[in-house]
Write a protein that holds these residues in place. Structure first.
Motif, PDB file in Angstrom:
ATOM      1  N   GLU A   1       0.797  -1.210   0.000  1.00 22.80           N
ATOM      2  CA  GLU A   1       0.000   0.000   0.000  1.00 22.80           C
ATOM      3  C   GLU A   1       0.834   1.267   0.000  1.00 22.80           C
ATOM      4  O   GLU A   1       0.402   2.315  -0.486  1.00 22.80           O
ATOM      5  CB  GLU A   1      -0.936   0.013   1.219  1.00 22.80           C
ATOM      6  CG  GLU A   1      -1.998  -1.082   1.215  1.00 22.80           C
ATOM      7  CD  GLU A   1      -1.499  -2.389   1.820  1.00 22.80           C
ATOM      8  OE1 GLU A   1      -0.270  -2.495   2.089  1.00 22.80           O
ATOM      9  OE2 GLU A   1      -2.325  -3.298   2.039  1.00 22.80           O
ATOM     10  N   ARG A   2       2.051   1.193   0.542  1.00 22.07           N
ATOM     11  CA  ARG A   2       2.884   2.387   0.642  1.00 22.07           C
ATOM     12  C   ARG A   2       3.803   2.579  -0.564  1.00 22.07           C
ATOM     13  O   ARG A   2       4.556   3.546  -0.629  1.00 22.07           O
ATOM     14  CB  ARG A   2       3.718   2.320   1.925  1.00 22.07           C
ATOM     15  CG  ARG A   2       2.870   2.421   3.185  1.00 22.07           C
ATOM     16  CD  ARG A   2       3.717   2.303   4.443  1.00 22.07           C
ATOM     17  NE  ARG A   2       4.648   3.424   4.575  1.00 22.07           N
ATOM     18  CZ  ARG A   2       5.596   3.492   5.510  1.00 22.07           C
ATOM     19  NH1 ARG A   2       5.727   2.499   6.385  1.00 22.07           N
ATOM     20  NH2 ARG A   2       6.400   4.528   5.579  1.00 22.07           N
ATOM     21  N   VAL A   3       3.745   1.656  -1.515  1.00 21.06           N
ATOM     22  CA  VAL A   3       4.526   1.774  -2.749  1.00 21.06           C
ATOM     23  C   VAL A   3       3.689   2.550  -3.773  1.00 21.06           C
ATOM     24  O   VAL A   3       2.477   2.334  -3.856  1.00 21.06           O
ATOM     25  CB  VAL A   3       4.875   0.369  -3.282  1.00 21.06           C
ATOM     26  CG1 VAL A   3       5.581   0.453  -4.626  1.00 21.06           C
ATOM     27  CG2 VAL A   3       5.727  -0.367  -2.266  1.00 21.06           C
ATOM     28  N   HIS A  38       1.033   8.230   5.446  1.00 21.30           N
ATOM     29  CA  HIS A  38      -0.399   8.509   5.435  1.00 21.30           C
ATOM     30  C   HIS A  38      -0.746   9.825   6.115  1.00 21.30           C
ATOM     31  O   HIS A  38      -1.795  10.416   5.858  1.00 21.30           O
ATOM     32  CB  HIS A  38      -1.163   7.361   6.107  1.00 21.30           C
ATOM     33  CG  HIS A  38      -0.958   7.281   7.580  1.00 21.30           C
ATOM     34  ND1 HIS A  38       0.142   6.659   8.133  1.00 21.30           N
ATOM     35  CD2 HIS A  38      -1.700   7.758   8.618  1.00 21.30           C
ATOM     36  CE1 HIS A  38       0.063   6.732   9.449  1.00 21.30           C
ATOM     37  NE2 HIS A  38      -1.038   7.388   9.769  1.00 21.30           N
ATOM     38  N   TYR A  39       0.139  10.312   6.971  1.00 21.41           N
ATOM     39  CA  TYR A  39      -0.156  11.517   7.738  1.00 21.41           C
ATOM     40  C   TYR A  39       0.254  12.796   7.002  1.00 21.41           C
ATOM     41  O   TYR A  39       0.075  13.898   7.526  1.00 21.41           O
ATOM     42  CB  TYR A  39       0.556  11.465   9.097  1.00 21.41           C
ATOM     43  CG  TYR A  39       2.021  11.118   9.028  1.00 21.41           C
ATOM     44  CD1 TYR A  39       2.978  12.092   8.760  1.00 21.41           C
ATOM     45  CD2 TYR A  39       2.450   9.805   9.191  1.00 21.41           C
ATOM     46  CE1 TYR A  39       4.316  11.764   8.669  1.00 21.41           C
ATOM     47  CE2 TYR A  39       3.789   9.474   9.102  1.00 21.41           C
ATOM     48  CZ  TYR A  39       4.728  10.453   8.841  1.00 21.41           C
ATOM     49  OH  TYR A  39       6.058  10.130   8.750  1.00 21.41           O
ATOM     50  N   LEU A  40       0.774  12.658   5.781  1.00 19.06           N
ATOM     51  CA  LEU A  40       1.147  13.823   4.977  1.00 19.06           C
ATOM     52  C   LEU A  40       0.244  13.944   3.758  1.00 19.06           C
ATOM     53  O   LEU A  40      -0.303  12.950   3.281  1.00 19.06           O
ATOM     54  CB  LEU A  40       2.607  13.704   4.536  1.00 19.06           C
ATOM     55  CG  LEU A  40       3.662  13.761   5.636  1.00 19.06           C
ATOM     56  CD1 LEU A  40       5.054  13.508   5.057  1.00 19.06           C
ATOM     57  CD2 LEU A  40       3.623  15.108   6.358  1.00 19.06           C
ATOM     58  N   PRO A  41       0.070  15.176   3.227  1.00 17.53           N
ATOM     59  CA  PRO A  41      -0.771  15.365   2.035  1.00 17.53           C
ATOM     60  C   PRO A  41      -0.221  14.600   0.839  1.00 17.53           C
ATOM     61  O   PRO A  41       0.953  14.242   0.784  1.00 17.53           O
ATOM     62  CB  PRO A  41      -0.690  16.879   1.794  1.00 17.53           C
ATOM     63  CG  PRO A  41      -0.287  17.462   3.094  1.00 17.53           C
ATOM     64  CD  PRO A  41       0.588  16.452   3.747  1.00 17.53           C
ATOM     65  N   ALA A  42      -1.086  14.335  -0.134  1.00 21.21           N
ATOM     66  CA  ALA A  42      -0.792  13.713  -1.419  1.00 21.21           C
ATOM     67  C   ALA A  42      -0.604  12.204  -1.349  1.00 21.21           C
ATOM     68  O   ALA A  42      -0.179  11.574  -2.306  1.00 21.21           O
ATOM     69  CB  ALA A  42       0.434  14.346  -2.086  1.00 21.21           C
ATOM     70  N   PRO A  66      -2.353   8.398  -1.146  1.00 17.09           N
ATOM     71  CA  PRO A  66      -3.621   7.843  -1.622  1.00 17.09           C
ATOM     72  C   PRO A  66      -4.694   7.913  -0.539  1.00 17.09           C
ATOM     73  O   PRO A  66      -4.407   7.671   0.649  1.00 17.09           O
ATOM     74  CB  PRO A  66      -3.272   6.393  -1.970  1.00 17.09           C
ATOM     75  CG  PRO A  66      -1.812   6.419  -2.234  1.00 17.09           C
ATOM     76  CD  PRO A  66      -1.245   7.439  -1.292  1.00 17.09           C
ATOM     77  N   ALA A  67      -5.908   8.221  -0.946  1.00 12.04           N
ATOM     78  CA  ALA A  67      -6.995   8.402   0.012  1.00 12.04           C
ATOM     79  C   ALA A  67      -7.254   7.149   0.830  1.00 12.04           C
ATOM     80  O   ALA A  67      -7.632   7.215   1.992  1.00 12.04           O
ATOM     81  CB  ALA A  67      -8.265   8.806  -0.718  1.00 12.04           C
TER      82      ALA A  67
END
Length: 264
Positions: A206-208, A252-256, A258-259
């Motif tokens: 998910e983080r890729v 996940h805690y920064l903008p841009a 994936p939702a």
């Protein structure tokens, strides 16, 4: 297909299954005569039989110099030359540094590093003798970063990365191009040992940036490009085929981000 390797003679180590098998199939479809080099005799012979005149099997233990010498002798006797080599054979080992055994170290470095070096020595040497050829060393995204519990594998793939640069310097002026490919997670027995399917096989990615595991055919396509004349001015390069993994991880805690990426 477009015949990018038409009439070329190519060796793929670890070619009986996984990324190697995908590479063998793609190279054959692009017109190459492919030598499947592996210790997995039944799988390798079955693949060669399936591909017919486009492939032959030769048993190869990449960690054994005599095995490489025999391979070069057989291929040159049968085909007259070698145009391309994909040093794909590799193994992985997990565990913290403090728990590694000498046997694990010897096995991983014997296959991943020594095997690659012997391929360069013998096949690369044969290519340099005739002044042409292309070699692809399969490294890893873990040859571009560090990761806990994969220190042994990661260090071996860093070694392949560095070896590629040095080989490019030695072989380039003799007409032989050497480059490395750096896969991320790949949907093979090594990268997906549980044979997960559908969305399940992408868990953990998910983080890729591309948020999925790679397919072996996608790695094979990179090797095809580097072995083809399309890459005639590429030497000593490293090509990451990792879904963006080497670029970084999403936070996940920064903008841009994936939702759907909500917690890690």
């Amino acid at each position: 297909m477009t015949g990018k390797l038409k009439n070329k003679i190519a060796i793929v180590t670890g070619g009986a299954r996984g990324m190697g098998e995908a590479t063998v199939r793609l190279f054959a479809s692009e017109g190459a005569q492919v030598v499947i080099a592996d210790v997995l005799e039944s799988e390798g012979k079955a693949l060669a039989a399936e591909l017919g005149n486009a492939a032959m099997f030769q048993r190869l233990d990449v960690s054994d110099e005599g095995s490489w010498q025999a391979l070069v002798e057989v291929v040159t006797a049968h085909h007259g030359r070698i145009d391309a080599l994909v040093n794909n054979a590799a193994v992985v080992a997990f565990g913290p540094i403090t728990a590694l055994t000498v046997e694990q170290i010897d096995r991983v470095f014997g296959i991943n590093v020594k095997g690659t070096m012997l391929g360069l020595k013998h096949v690369g040497g044969a290519m340099c003798a005739v002044g042409r050829g292309a070699i692809v060393n399969i490294s890893s995204v873990d040859g571009m970063r560090g990761v806990n519990s994969l220190s042994l594998y990661s260090s071996s793939k860093w070694a392949v990365r560095g070896l590629t640069k040095s080989a490019a310097m030695e072989f380039g002026h003799q007409g032989v191009r050497v480059n490395s490919v750096h896969p991320g997670g790949v949907n093979t027995a090594m990268g997906n040992p549980q044979s997960l399917e559908g969305d399940a096989k992408n868990a953990g990615y998910e983080r890729v940036p591309l948020q999925r595991i790679g397919e072996p055919e996608e790695i094979a396509a990179a090797s095809l490009f580097l072995c083809s004349d399309d890459a005639s001015y590429i030497c000593g390069a490293e090509l990451a085929v990792d879904g963006g993994w080497a670029a970084g991880y999403y936070h996940h805690y920064l903008p841009a981000a994936p939702a759907a990426l909500t917690s890690f």
